[in-house]
Design a protein around this motif. Structure first.
Motif, short mmCIF file in Angstrom:
data_model
loop_
_atom_site.label_atom_id
_atom_site.label_comp_id
_atom_site.label_asym_id
_atom_site.label_seq_id
_atom_site.Cartn_x
_atom_site.Cartn_y
_atom_site.Cartn_z
N LEU A 172 0.79 -1.24 0.27
CA LEU A 172 -0.09 -0.23 0.00
C LEU A 172 1.04 1.32 -0.25
O LEU A 172 0.11 2.49 -0.44
CB LEU A 172 -0.49 0.03 1.25
CG LEU A 172 -1.62 -1.35 1.04
CD1 LEU A 172 -2.80 -1.25 2.84
CD2 LEU A 172 -3.11 -1.11 0.11
N GLU A 173 2.29 1.19 0.48
CA GLU A 173 2.79 2.30 0.51
C GLU A 173 3.40 2.96 -1.16
O GLU A 173 3.79 3.28 -1.19
CB GLU A 173 4.74 1.70 1.70
CG GLU A 173 3.73 2.51 3.23
CD GLU A 173 3.85 3.53 3.06
OE1 GLU A 173 3.80 3.99 2.73
OE2 GLU A 173 2.62 3.83 4.33
N ARG A 174 3.42 1.74 -2.05
CA ARG A 174 4.20 2.25 -2.92
C ARG A 174 2.92 2.46 -3.91
O ARG A 174 3.38 3.28 -4.60
CB ARG A 174 4.75 0.70 -3.84
CG ARG A 174 5.38 -0.34 -3.27
CD ARG A 174 5.68 -1.21 -4.82
NE ARG A 174 7.30 -2.40 -3.37
CZ ARG A 174 6.71 -2.99 -3.08
NH1 ARG A 174 5.49 -3.86 -3.37
NH2 ARG A 174 7.09 -4.87 -2.77
N LEU A 228 -0.43 7.62 -7.05
CA LEU A 228 -1.57 8.42 -6.31
C LEU A 228 -1.40 10.19 -6.11
O LEU A 228 -2.07 10.79 -6.83
CB LEU A 228 -2.37 8.32 -5.11
CG LEU A 228 -2.81 6.77 -5.17
CD1 LEU A 228 -3.21 6.06 -3.75
CD2 LEU A 228 -4.28 6.62 -6.24
N ILE A 229 0.55 10.34 -5.82
CA ILE A 229 -0.08 11.75 -6.18
C ILE A 229 0.42 12.28 -7.40
O ILE A 229 -0.31 14.00 -7.73
CB ILE A 229 1.30 12.15 -4.90
CG1 ILE A 229 0.60 11.69 -3.32
CG2 ILE A 229 2.05 13.33 -5.14
CD1 ILE A 229 2.44 11.98 -2.26
N SER A 268 4.10 -3.27 -11.29
CA SER A 268 2.72 -3.13 -10.33
C SER A 268 4.55 -3.20 -9.09
O SER A 268 3.56 -2.68 -7.76
CB SER A 268 1.79 -3.46 -10.33
OG SER A 268 2.54 -5.52 -9.74
N HIS A 269 5.23 -4.47 -8.81
CA HIS A 269 6.07 -4.70 -7.90
C HIS A 269 6.46 -3.15 -7.71
O HIS A 269 7.55 -3.59 -6.36
CB HIS A 269 5.98 -5.99 -7.50
CG HIS A 269 7.15 -6.01 -8.99
ND1 HIS A 269 7.03 -6.09 -10.56
CD2 HIS A 269 8.62 -6.18 -9.46
CE1 HIS A 269 7.29 -6.34 -11.09
NE2 HIS A 269 8.43 -6.67 -10.57
N VAL A 272 7.78 0.50 -8.35
CA VAL A 272 6.87 1.81 -9.38
C VAL A 272 8.49 2.57 -9.11
O VAL A 272 7.79 3.34 -8.20
CB VAL A 272 5.46 2.03 -9.04
CG1 VAL A 272 5.62 3.35 -9.93
CG2 VAL A 272 4.65 1.45 -8.97
N GLY A 273 9.08 2.67 -10.20
CA GLY A 273 10.96 3.78 -9.72
C GLY A 273 10.62 4.76 -10.05
O GLY A 273 10.61 5.35 -9.28
N ASN A 274 9.56 4.79 -11.22
CA ASN A 274 9.56 6.43 -11.36
C ASN A 274 7.90 6.39 -11.74
O ASN A 274 7.54 5.68 -12.30
CB ASN A 274 10.09 6.94 -12.19
CG ASN A 274 10.01 7.85 -12.78
OD1 ASN A 274 9.46 8.94 -12.80
ND2 ASN A 274 11.48 8.45 -13.57
N PRO A 275 7.04 7.31 -11.60
CA PRO A 275 5.99 7.54 -11.40
C PRO A 275 5.77 7.83 -12.61
O PRO A 275 3.78 7.94 -13.25
CB PRO A 275 5.02 9.15 -10.55
CG PRO A 275 6.33 9.51 -9.65
CD PRO A 275 7.35 8.07 -10.04
N VAL A 276 6.19 8.27 -13.58
CA VAL A 276 6.42 9.11 -15.24
C VAL A 276 5.55 7.69 -15.74
O VAL A 276 4.96 8.00 -17.07
CB VAL A 276 7.20 9.77 -15.24
CG1 VAL A 276 7.70 10.13 -16.97
CG2 VAL A 276 7.27 10.91 -14.57
N THR A 277 5.89 6.35 -15.16
CA THR A 277 5.82 5.21 -16.19
C THR A 277 4.50 4.67 -16.34
O THR A 277 4.06 3.88 -17.40
CB THR A 277 5.78 3.95 -15.88
OG1 THR A 277 6.26 3.92 -14.23
CG2 THR A 277 8.04 4.35 -15.50
N LEU A 278 3.35 5.47 -15.65
CA LEU A 278 2.02 5.88 -15.30
C LEU A 278 1.30 6.93 -17.29
O LEU A 278 0.80 5.76 -17.16
CB LEU A 278 1.49 6.68 -14.42
CG LEU A 278 1.26 5.85 -12.41
CD1 LEU A 278 0.77 7.21 -12.02
CD2 LEU A 278 0.63 4.70 -13.44
N LEU A 279 1.95 7.52 -17.39
CA LEU A 279 1.44 7.99 -18.89
C LEU A 279 2.69 7.12 -19.49
O LEU A 279 2.57 7.41 -20.68
CB LEU A 279 2.20 9.61 -18.45
CG LEU A 279 2.03 10.24 -19.83
CD1 LEU A 279 0.37 10.70 -20.37
CD2 LEU A 279 2.39 11.81 -19.74
#
Length: 350
Positions: free
Chosen positions: A110-112, A117-118, A182-183, A185-192
């Motif tokens: 959950l911490e990941r 989310l931010i 999912s296990h 997420v080193g960089n949140p930019v990968t969401l895009l």
């Protein structure tokens, strides 16, 4: 004859379960206590995940359902326990197919989700203010006067990233930014950035055909600024849904592709034009958009649990929901704008 074929088939596959069962001309003979076997002995262990074998539900487990039904009819008090065990059996068989999973997500998982989310919240909140300003300056101002070119530019970016996957020199960077893990997420930019990656040529071709079919008309209708916000927002929310669903299931997966963003475009257009004719592949008969995407959305929701094939159904559901929500607020804003202009005084000049 149907029962004879059923026992003949399953006795060869599971001889231990049919020990002592005989078939004669008078019927099927079973030993005493055959239908009172504890169902817990027939259920798979939650700690041992089932391998991904087929998209069709196997026959195995039908005997368990039959046994539970007999027990429930004899004693209605065990009906709730029977339904609970059956649900757990289906979840272990289809909800966690081929993945090592845990019963519940731990605190570290959950911490990941905190940083992704931010990132998603900040992106969605700032795009309505930043994107319109960016489209006032070159080179993005070019798309304001030539909206369809924006769709072809997105198609070119997806094609370029696909070709980069074929060159080993870019492999290190694409594994870091082109995959949503999912296990880790080193960089949140990968969401895009993962929404511009594709696994195979057919994966790319199918998505680009959908983008070309829906994107060119939509960008002319709502403008390049709103179109960009919808496309990027749908892709990021789809990736976020994929992460959350993977963590809730305790799964470790990698995802990529523009399907989530495209589902956002399709559901946005369906909201405004529900009766528009849509052609599916290999079906030359147009069908109403609301019927087509209602069926596809239902399949996506079921696919989140059944896990048919290697598709990220959670991302499809996330992109679809964002497209509908964005369409609702866009429609509301459009009505308010029209009302404001209707009530304002009109000045004529010659």
């Amino acid at each position: 004859m149907a029962w004879r074929r059923f026992f003949d088939t399953n006795r060869r596959q599971m001889p231990s379960l049919f020990n002592g069962v005989g078939i004669s001309k008078s019927g099927i003979k079973v030993p005493q206590g055959f239908f009172t076997t504890k169902s817990s002995n027939l259920l798979p262990s939650p700690s041992s995940p089932s391998p991904l074998k087929s998209s069709i539900a196997p026959i195995r487990g039908s005997l368990t359902a039959l046994t539970n039904a007999f027990k429930a009819m004899r004693n209605p008090g065990v009906l709730k326990l029977t339904i609970t065990k059956r649900f757990n059996s289906l979840w272990n068989r289809y909800g966690n197919r081929g993945w090592p999973s845990s019963a519940r997500p731990n605190r570290l998982d959950l911490e990941r989700l905190k940083i992704p989310l931010i990132f998603t919240a900040v992106l969605l909140l700032t795009m309505p203010y930043v994107v319109p300003v960016l489209f006032k300056f070159p080179p993005l101002s070019f798309f304001t006067h030539h909206p369809p070119v924006l769709v072809f530019t997105l198609m070119a970016i997806n094609a370029a990233v696909f070709l980069m996957w074929k060159d080993y020199r870019f492999l290190k960077y694409l594994m870091r930014y082109g995959l949503l893990k999912s296990h880790n997420v080193g960089n949140p930019v990968t969401l895009l950035t993962s929404t511009f990656s594709h696994q195979s040529f057919m994966h790319l071709a199918f998505n680009m055909i959908v983008l070309l079919s829906f994107g060119t008309s939509m960008v002319n209708m709502i403008g390049p600024s709103y179109f960009t916000q919808l496309y990027i927002g749908s892709g990021v929310v789809a990736s976020m849904f994929s992460l959350v669903w993977s963590v809730l299931k305790g799964a470790q997966v990698a995802s990529l592709g523009a399907s989530g963003a495209l589902f956002g475009l399709c559901l946005f257009q369906t909201y405004f034009f529900p009766n528009q004719g849509v052609y599916l592949f290999f079906i030359p008969i147009p069908m109403p958009a609301w019927a087509v995407f209602s069926g596809i959305s239902t399949m996506n929701v079921v696919g989140m649990f059944a896990r048919w094939g290697g598709y990220d159904y959670a991302a499809h559901v996330g992109g679809s929901l964002y497209g509908l929500i964005y369409a609702y607020f866009f429609s509301k804003k459009t009505r308010e704008t029209r009302k404001r202009y209707r009530n304002s005084p009109v000045w004529w000049s010659y």
